[in-house]
Design a protein around this motif. Structure first.
Motif, PDB file in Angstrom:
ATOM      1  N   PHE A 127     -26.328  22.795  36.001  1.00 45.98           N
ATOM      2  CA  PHE A 127     -24.916  22.893  36.400  1.00 45.98           C
ATOM      3  C   PHE A 127     -24.346  21.508  36.704  1.00 45.98           C
ATOM      4  O   PHE A 127     -23.235  21.174  36.274  1.00 45.98           O
ATOM      5  N   CYS A 128     -25.102  20.699  37.443  1.00 47.14           N
ATOM      6  CA  CYS A 128     -24.633  19.349  37.775  1.00 47.14           C
ATOM      7  C   CYS A 128     -24.448  18.508  36.516  1.00 47.14           C
ATOM      8  O   CYS A 128     -23.443  17.802  36.374  1.00 47.14           O
ATOM      9  N   GLN A 129     -25.402  18.583  35.605  1.00 44.90           N
ATOM     10  CA  GLN A 129     -25.305  17.834  34.360  1.00 44.90           C
ATOM     11  C   GLN A 129     -24.103  18.281  33.540  1.00 44.90           C
ATOM     12  O   GLN A 129     -23.412  17.449  32.949  1.00 44.90           O
ATOM     13  N   LEU A 130     -23.851  19.566  33.521  1.00 46.31           N
ATOM     14  CA  LEU A 130     -22.701  20.090  32.793  1.00 46.31           C
ATOM     15  C   LEU A 130     -21.402  19.538  33.399  1.00 46.31           C
ATOM     16  O   LEU A 130     -20.505  19.111  32.679  1.00 46.31           O
ATOM     17  N   ASP A 131     -21.343  19.516  34.737  1.00 45.27           N
ATOM     18  CA  ASP A 131     -20.145  19.042  35.428  1.00 45.27           C
ATOM     19  C   ASP A 131     -19.854  17.566  35.167  1.00 45.27           C
ATOM     20  O   ASP A 131     -18.692  17.162  35.114  1.00 45.27           O
ATOM     21  N   ILE A 132     -20.901  16.757  34.998  1.00 43.65           N
ATOM     22  CA  ILE A 132     -20.678  15.319  34.805  1.00 43.65           C
ATOM     23  C   ILE A 132     -20.809  14.877  33.346  1.00 43.65           C
ATOM     24  O   ILE A 132     -20.770  13.688  33.038  1.00 43.65           O
ATOM     25  N   GLY A 133     -20.945  15.849  32.458  1.00 42.43           N
ATOM     26  CA  GLY A 133     -20.975  15.535  31.027  1.00 42.43           C
ATOM     27  C   GLY A 133     -22.315  15.083  30.493  1.00 42.43           C
ATOM     28  O   GLY A 133     -22.379  14.482  29.420  1.00 42.43           O
ATOM     29  N   LEU A 134     -23.391  15.359  31.210  1.00 42.89           N
ATOM     30  CA  LEU A 134     -24.716  14.942  30.756  1.00 42.89           C
ATOM     31  C   LEU A 134     -25.615  16.110  30.355  1.00 42.89           C
ATOM     32  O   LEU A 134     -26.798  15.923  30.113  1.00 42.89           O
ATOM     33  N   TYR A 135     -25.040  17.305  30.279  1.00 47.89           N
ATOM     34  CA  TYR A 135     -25.835  18.460  29.907  1.00 47.89           C
ATOM     35  C   TYR A 135     -26.394  18.265  28.503  1.00 47.89           C
ATOM     36  O   TYR A 135     -25.706  17.822  27.588  1.00 47.89           O
ATOM     37  N   GLY A 136     -27.663  18.588  28.339  1.00 47.58           N
ATOM     38  CA  GLY A 136     -28.302  18.491  27.031  1.00 47.58           C
ATOM     39  C   GLY A 136     -28.978  17.156  26.778  1.00 47.58           C
ATOM     40  O   GLY A 136     -29.552  16.954  25.725  1.00 47.58           O
ATOM     41  N   LEU A 137     -28.928  16.260  27.772  1.00 50.77           N
ATOM     42  CA  LEU A 137     -29.632  14.987  27.648  1.00 50.77           C
ATOM     43  C   LEU A 137     -30.935  15.057  28.432  1.00 50.77           C
ATOM     44  O   LEU A 137     -30.980  15.584  29.539  1.00 50.77           O
ATOM     45  N   CYS A 138     -31.981  14.498  27.861  1.00 46.01           N
ATOM     46  CA  CYS A 138     -33.302  14.500  28.474  1.00 46.01           C
ATOM     47  C   CYS A 138     -33.269  13.736  29.794  1.00 46.01           C
ATOM     48  O   CYS A 138     -32.728  12.628  29.869  1.00 46.01           O
ATOM     49  N   SER A 139     -33.864  14.314  30.817  1.00 46.66           N
ATOM     50  CA  SER A 139     -33.886  13.668  32.127  1.00 46.66           C
ATOM     51  C   SER A 139     -34.813  12.461  32.162  1.00 46.66           C
ATOM     52  O   SER A 139     -34.719  11.632  33.062  1.00 46.66           O
ATOM     53  N   ASP A 140     -35.687  12.325  31.170  1.00 50.26           N
ATOM     54  CA  ASP A 140     -36.609  11.193  31.137  1.00 50.26           C
ATOM     55  C   ASP A 140     -36.111  10.064  30.226  1.00 50.26           C
ATOM     56  O   ASP A 140     -35.994   8.929  30.669  1.00 50.26           O
ATOM     57  N   CYS A 141     -35.817  10.379  28.970  1.00 47.27           N
ATOM     58  CA  CYS A 141     -35.459   9.324  28.010  1.00 47.27           C
ATOM     59  C   CYS A 141     -33.970   9.272  27.691  1.00 47.27           C
ATOM     60  O   CYS A 141     -33.518   8.353  27.011  1.00 47.27           O
ATOM     61  N   GLU A 142     -33.213  10.244  28.148  1.00 49.29           N
ATOM     62  CA  GLU A 142     -31.772  10.363  27.950  1.00 49.29           C
ATOM     63  C   GLU A 142     -31.350  10.616  26.504  1.00 49.29           C
ATOM     64  O   GLU A 142     -30.180  10.523  26.164  1.00 49.29           O
ATOM     65  N   SER A 143     -32.313  10.965  25.634  1.00 48.57           N
ATOM     66  CA  SER A 143     -31.988  11.399  24.278  1.00 48.57           C
ATOM     67  C   SER A 143     -31.482  12.831  24.343  1.00 48.57           C
ATOM     68  O   SER A 143     -31.689  13.521  25.337  1.00 48.57           O
ATOM     69  N   GLU A 144     -30.854  13.275  23.272  1.00 47.27           N
ATOM     70  CA  GLU A 144     -30.400  14.667  23.233  1.00 47.27           C
ATOM     71  C   GLU A 144     -31.590  15.605  23.167  1.00 47.27           C
ATOM     72  O   GLU A 144     -32.538  15.368  22.422  1.00 47.27           O
ATOM     73  N   ILE A 145     -31.521  16.649  23.964  1.00 51.46           N
ATOM     74  CA  ILE A 145     -32.539  17.697  23.899  1.00 51.46           C
ATOM     75  C   ILE A 145     -32.242  18.529  22.655  1.00 51.46           C
ATOM     76  O   ILE A 145     -31.086  18.860  22.373  1.00 51.46           O
TER      77      ILE A 145
END
Length: 118
Positions: free
Chosen positions: A67-85
């Motif tokens: 939910f937090c990632q969706l709110d800040i526009g980072l949903y779908g990005l890997c929490s480790d490498c920041e690539s797209e999941i």
């Protein structure tokens, strides 16, 4: 998937988790209002009830992160490498936090940690 579709999927997961947490609280006979608190408060209540090792706790924290990632526009990005999941990973599990490569690496490291502690 669009943001409203993602939010809808996450909300369905939240509803089910709140039901399961309520049932867990009843079984453990602990006073947790799973319906009347926000996710952060619910996480704190589970922590205070010494349930942070329960699988529902992990699912709840991943949901809160999604939910937090969706709110800040980072949903779908890997929490480790920041690539797209990979989209297929998110379709299978909308609260997924890692791409396939990082998930494999994390699982390998976690297994290694378990071997060291036994």
């Amino acid at each position: 998937m669009s943001h409203p579709q993602i939010r809808h999927e996450l909300s369905k997961i939240e509803t089910n988790l709140r039901i399961e947490i309520g049932q867990l609280a009843e079984r453990k006979q602990i006073g947790i209002d799973s319906q009347g608190t926000n996710l952060c408060e619910l996480i704190a209540l589970l922590t205070n009830a010494a349930l942070s090792d329960h699988p529902l706790f992990s699912q709840l924290t991943k949901l809160d992160a999604a939910f937090c990632q969706l709110d800040i526009g980072l949903y779908g990005l890997c929490s480790d490498c920041e690539s797209e999941i990979e989209p297929e990973r998110l379709i299978l599990d909308p609260v997924e936090q890692r791409c396939a490569l990082c998930a494999e690496s994390y699982a390998h490291e976690h297994r290694h940690e378990l071997r060291l502690t036994h």
